[in-house]
Motif scaffolding. Sequence first.
Motif, PDB file in Angstrom:
ATOM      1  N   VAL A  95       0.785  -1.172   0.009  1.00  0.00           N
ATOM      2  CA  VAL A  95       0.063  -0.048  -0.007  1.00  0.00           C
ATOM      3  C   VAL A  95       0.853   1.136  -0.095  1.00  0.00           C
ATOM      4  O   VAL A  95       1.727   1.507   0.957  1.00  0.00           O
ATOM      5  N   VAL A  96       0.631   2.210  -0.970  1.00  0.00           N
ATOM      6  CA  VAL A  96       1.288   3.313  -0.991  1.00  0.00           C
ATOM      7  C   VAL A  96       0.359   4.570  -1.293  1.00  0.00           C
ATOM      8  O   VAL A  96      -0.572   4.534  -1.594  1.00  0.00           O
ATOM      9  N   LYS A  97       0.735   5.562  -0.422  1.00  0.00           N
ATOM     10  CA  LYS A  97       0.098   6.745  -0.590  1.00  0.00           C
ATOM     11  C   LYS A  97       0.748   7.858  -1.461  1.00  0.00           C
ATOM     12  O   LYS A  97       1.921   8.223  -1.135  1.00  0.00           O
ATOM     13  N   PRO A  98       0.195   8.572  -2.279  1.00  0.00           N
ATOM     14  CA  PRO A  98       0.518   9.801  -3.201  1.00  0.00           C
ATOM     15  C   PRO A  98       0.710  10.821  -2.003  1.00  0.00           C
ATOM     16  O   PRO A  98       0.291  10.770  -1.161  1.00  0.00           O
ATOM     17  N   VAL A  99       1.732  11.677  -2.649  1.00  0.00           N
ATOM     18  CA  VAL A  99       1.865  12.880  -1.905  1.00  0.00           C
ATOM     19  C   VAL A  99       1.773  14.078  -2.916  1.00  0.00           C
ATOM     20  O   VAL A  99       1.804  14.055  -4.030  1.00  0.00           O
ATOM     21  N   ASP A 100       1.303  15.285  -2.140  1.00  0.00           N
ATOM     22  CA  ASP A 100       0.871  16.491  -3.036  1.00  0.00           C
ATOM     23  C   ASP A 100       2.245  17.229  -3.275  1.00  0.00           C
ATOM     24  O   ASP A 100       3.205  16.907  -2.774  1.00  0.00           O
ATOM     25  N   THR A 112       0.463  -1.780  -5.339  1.00  0.00           N
ATOM     26  CA  THR A 112       1.257  -2.350  -5.941  1.00  0.00           C
ATOM     27  C   THR A 112       2.081  -3.569  -5.899  1.00  0.00           C
ATOM     28  O   THR A 112       2.216  -3.908  -4.319  1.00  0.00           O
ATOM     29  N   ARG A 113       2.333  -4.383  -6.863  1.00  0.00           N
ATOM     30  CA  ARG A 113       3.412  -5.465  -6.621  1.00  0.00           C
ATOM     31  C   ARG A 113       4.885  -5.089  -6.869  1.00  0.00           C
ATOM     32  O   ARG A 113       5.423  -6.100  -6.654  1.00  0.00           O
ATOM     33  N   ASP A 114       5.087  -4.045  -7.189  1.00  0.00           N
ATOM     34  CA  ASP A 114       6.489  -3.587  -7.528  1.00  0.00           C
ATOM     35  C   ASP A 114       7.170  -3.122  -6.269  1.00  0.00           C
ATOM     36  O   ASP A 114       6.906  -2.207  -5.694  1.00  0.00           O
ATOM     37  N   GLY A 115       8.009  -3.846  -5.593  1.00  0.00           N
ATOM     38  CA  GLY A 115       8.662  -3.722  -4.222  1.00  0.00           C
ATOM     39  C   GLY A 115       9.821  -2.944  -4.186  1.00  0.00           C
ATOM     40  O   GLY A 115      10.815  -3.113  -3.520  1.00  0.00           O
ATOM     41  N   ASN A 191       3.197   0.893 -12.551  1.00  0.00           N
ATOM     42  CA  ASN A 191       3.142  -0.172 -11.803  1.00  0.00           C
ATOM     43  C   ASN A 191       2.069  -0.238 -10.418  1.00  0.00           C
ATOM     44  O   ASN A 191       2.059  -0.815  -9.535  1.00  0.00           O
ATOM     45  N   LEU A 192       1.146   0.626 -10.519  1.00  0.00           N
ATOM     46  CA  LEU A 192       0.244   0.828  -9.506  1.00  0.00           C
ATOM     47  C   LEU A 192      -1.383   0.537 -10.035  1.00  0.00           C
ATOM     48  O   LEU A 192      -1.555   0.497 -11.134  1.00  0.00           O
ATOM     49  N   TRP A 193      -2.020   0.182  -8.937  1.00  0.00           N
ATOM     50  CA  TRP A 193      -3.430  -0.559  -9.288  1.00  0.00           C
ATOM     51  C   TRP A 193      -4.305   0.432  -8.225  1.00  0.00           C
ATOM     52  O   TRP A 193      -3.905   0.848  -7.135  1.00  0.00           O
ATOM     53  N   ASP A 194      -5.657   0.757  -8.605  1.00  0.00           N
ATOM     54  CA  ASP A 194      -6.505   1.195  -7.798  1.00  0.00           C
ATOM     55  C   ASP A 194      -7.740   0.420  -7.946  1.00  0.00           C
ATOM     56  O   ASP A 194      -7.871  -0.323  -8.702  1.00  0.00           O
TER      57      ASP A 194
END
Length: 266
Positions: A95-100, A112-115, A191-194
């Motif tokens: 789980v990753v959170k975007p930043v502004d 993502t599965r990209d580690g 490499n991100l999913w939603d």
Amino acid sequence: MLRSLFSGVSGLRVHQIRMDVIANNIANINTTGFKAARANFQDILSQTLGRSAVNTTQVGLGVSLAAIDNIMTQGALQTTGRALDLAIEGNGFFVVKPVDSSGNSVNHPLYTRDGTFYIDKSGYIVNAQGYRLQSTSNDNIQIADPDKIVSISIGSDGVISVVKSDGTKITYNIGLVTFKNPESLQRVGANLWDVTPNVTDPATPTPGAPGTDGRGYIRSGFLEMSNVDLAQEFTNMIITQRGYQANARVITTSDELLRELVDLKR
């Protein structure tokens, strides 16, 4: 106008889409954590011409695209030896959170599965886009005094062990999430999913410890490779090319029939 002409056109359209899907799979053969896609076809409404004592007489009106599926099978693991290169052996997602623009986390998480992770100047563990990795408590993982790190190791349970220059040891916990229907996730690039609203279940998954509830284990020093089967993709390419050629032949043959019909006036 001949039905076969329009059936052939519909066949060209969907085979072109299938070739586009195959091309994208092959283009991402070396993309970390990439999941292949597959185009499925379905027939269009058939026109009923009449009924006999045995069955109904119908003529099909062509083909259409039913869906483009995501193939979420496990990719092979490739060793890198880098502690912050992480692969998931199982069904979980990071789980990753975007930043502004100000560097503040945005509430909407991505998966993502990209580690491939890094430590930024503020001590946050981030991916290549600067999105912050989440812990089991759904918080940003921020390592205090990143310039004083002597060593860092990550266990299969997601526990990050950091040793500082003064000998102190601090631990952090990486969280993973799972979905009941991961095929419903939508790609957002990089490499991100939603989640897909009203389709993906659960819509707001809660991160948990690796190794629990089917989330899988984390392998430090490895990256998950693309799950694209190159031999299968080339086979699909040949089949798609032949299907496209066959539908093109239907169009040319239908055109010849129309030409014969027009020539009846001569």
